[in-house]
Scaffold this motif. Sequence first.
Motif, short mmCIF file in Angstrom:
data_model
loop_
_atom_site.label_atom_id
_atom_site.label_comp_id
_atom_site.label_asym_id
_atom_site.label_seq_id
_atom_site.Cartn_x
_atom_site.Cartn_y
_atom_site.Cartn_z
N PRO A 1 -83.34 26.51 -26.73
CA PRO A 1 -84.36 28.33 -27.51
C PRO A 1 -85.49 27.53 -27.09
O PRO A 1 -86.65 28.17 -27.36
N ALA A 2 -86.00 25.59 -27.41
CA ALA A 2 -87.46 25.92 -26.94
C ALA A 2 -88.04 25.98 -26.05
O ALA A 2 -89.34 26.33 -25.81
N VAL A 3 -87.01 25.93 -24.95
CA VAL A 3 -87.29 26.37 -23.52
C VAL A 3 -88.18 28.04 -23.33
O VAL A 3 -89.83 28.51 -23.08
N SER A 4 -87.71 28.52 -24.29
CA SER A 4 -87.84 29.74 -23.86
C SER A 4 -88.91 30.50 -25.55
O SER A 4 -89.27 31.57 -25.29
N SER A 5 -89.00 29.71 -26.56
CA SER A 5 -90.27 30.01 -27.25
C SER A 5 -91.28 29.94 -26.43
O SER A 5 -92.77 30.31 -26.65
N LEU A 6 -91.93 29.90 -25.42
CA LEU A 6 -92.66 29.16 -24.42
C LEU A 6 -92.85 30.67 -23.91
O LEU A 6 -93.57 30.83 -22.88
N GLY A 7 -92.09 31.70 -23.48
CA GLY A 7 -92.19 32.82 -23.58
C GLY A 7 -91.23 33.43 -21.85
O GLY A 7 -91.29 34.48 -21.65
N TYR A 8 -90.86 31.85 -21.73
CA TYR A 8 -89.43 32.30 -20.33
C TYR A 8 -88.28 31.57 -20.93
O TYR A 8 -88.18 30.71 -21.38
N GLY A 9 -87.51 31.70 -20.08
CA GLY A 9 -86.02 30.56 -20.11
C GLY A 9 -85.31 30.54 -19.06
O GLY A 9 -85.50 31.95 -18.13
N TYR A 10 -85.01 30.06 -18.88
CA TYR A 10 -84.46 29.73 -16.84
C TYR A 10 -83.39 28.54 -17.77
O TYR A 10 -83.72 27.67 -17.79
N LYS A 11 -82.35 28.64 -16.73
CA LYS A 11 -81.10 28.07 -17.21
C LYS A 11 -80.64 27.57 -15.64
O LYS A 11 -80.68 28.42 -14.85
N TYR A 12 -80.31 26.46 -15.71
CA TYR A 12 -79.46 26.06 -14.34
C TYR A 12 -77.71 25.56 -15.17
O TYR A 12 -77.41 24.92 -14.64
N ASP A 13 -77.58 26.96 -15.39
CA ASP A 13 -75.90 27.26 -15.47
C ASP A 13 -75.05 27.58 -14.71
O ASP A 13 -74.46 28.42 -14.43
N LEU A 14 -75.16 26.48 -13.22
CA LEU A 14 -74.80 26.91 -12.05
C LEU A 14 -74.29 25.90 -11.52
O LEU A 14 -74.05 24.83 -12.12
N SER A 15 -73.02 25.80 -10.59
CA SER A 15 -72.17 25.02 -9.61
C SER A 15 -73.21 25.18 -8.42
O SER A 15 -73.00 25.45 -7.88
N LEU A 16 -73.73 23.47 -8.79
CA LEU A 16 -73.86 23.18 -7.48
C LEU A 16 -73.60 21.77 -7.17
O LEU A 16 -73.17 20.79 -7.68
N GLU B 1 -77.02 16.70 -5.60
CA GLU B 1 -77.71 16.17 -5.11
C GLU B 1 -79.18 17.54 -4.52
O GLU B 1 -80.25 17.63 -4.06
N GLU B 2 -78.04 18.64 -4.34
CA GLU B 2 -79.27 20.60 -4.51
C GLU B 2 -79.75 19.89 -5.76
O GLU B 2 -80.81 21.46 -6.37
N PHE B 3 -79.83 19.65 -7.00
CA PHE B 3 -80.05 20.11 -8.42
C PHE B 3 -82.04 20.16 -8.57
O PHE B 3 -82.13 20.96 -8.35
N ASP B 4 -82.44 19.19 -7.44
CA ASP B 4 -84.40 19.31 -7.83
C ASP B 4 -84.52 20.36 -6.93
O ASP B 4 -85.19 21.47 -8.15
N SER B 5 -84.28 20.32 -5.94
CA SER B 5 -84.93 21.61 -5.09
C SER B 5 -84.37 22.95 -5.44
O SER B 5 -85.40 23.37 -5.04
N PHE B 6 -83.46 22.73 -6.13
CA PHE B 6 -83.01 24.91 -6.18
C PHE B 6 -84.01 24.77 -7.62
O PHE B 6 -84.86 25.18 -7.63
N GLY B 7 -83.97 23.63 -8.49
CA GLY B 7 -85.38 23.73 -9.59
C GLY B 7 -86.51 23.96 -9.04
O GLY B 7 -87.31 24.90 -9.79
N ALA B 8 -87.12 23.38 -8.09
CA ALA B 8 -88.40 23.41 -8.06
C ALA B 8 -88.72 25.01 -7.08
O ALA B 8 -89.61 25.80 -7.46
#
Length: 181
Positions: free
Chosen positions: A136-151, A154-161
Motif C-alpha cells: 500500500p505504501a508503494v501504491s500510494s505514490l501512484g504506481y506499484g510494482y511487486k517482485y512476487d516472482l521466482s528468480l 542473484e538476479e533480483f537487483d538487476s531485474f528490479g533495475a
Amino acid sequence: LDQVVRLMALARQELGEIVAAVEWMDRACLECVVQQQQQRRRAKSSSSFQLPISMRSDNDDGTQPYPHSILLETHGSDEAHDMEKLDRFLTRAMTTTTEDADDSGQPSSPIVDNGVVAQDLRQLQAFWEIREMANPAVSSLGYGYKYDLSLPVEEFDSFGARIQQHIQQELKQQQGRQQDG
C-alpha cells in the motif's frame, strides 16, 4: 545485493528445512513505508511512526543506510533445536566476512550488519506488519510494482533495475505524446 545472496546461501546451509518464508525489501521500499505511516499519523495527530528494525548502521555516526532488509521466518518441530540452528545461523551471518565468503579481494565486512529476533508474538506481528505495509505504501505514490516472482536471488537487483528503467522509459514516452497532442 551480494550480501543478500550470501545470506540466502547461508540460511539454506544452516537452517535448511525450518525456513518458512523469506522477504527481501530494499531501502527505498522501507523509506516509503516510514514516510506513509508518518503522514498518516500526522493527519491523526498521533505519535510518530518507528519501524521495529533499524534502517541505519550503528557503526560510525549512524548515517549510513542499510541497502537491503531481509525478513526470515522459521518454523520447526523442536523449538530448542530450532533456536540452536537459528543462533548458529545468526552468529555466522554476523561474523562471517565477505572475505571469508569469497576471495574477491573486497574489504572485509560481515554478511549481516544488524539483526533482530522476535521475542514474542507481538514482535513477530510487528515485523510482518512492515511487509504488509509495503505494497500500500508503494501504491500510494501512484504506481506499484511487486517482485512476487521466482528468480534466482542473484538476479533480483538487476531485474528490479531493468523494471525501473522500463517504467521510466514508458513514462517519458507518455509525457512526449501528451506534449505533442
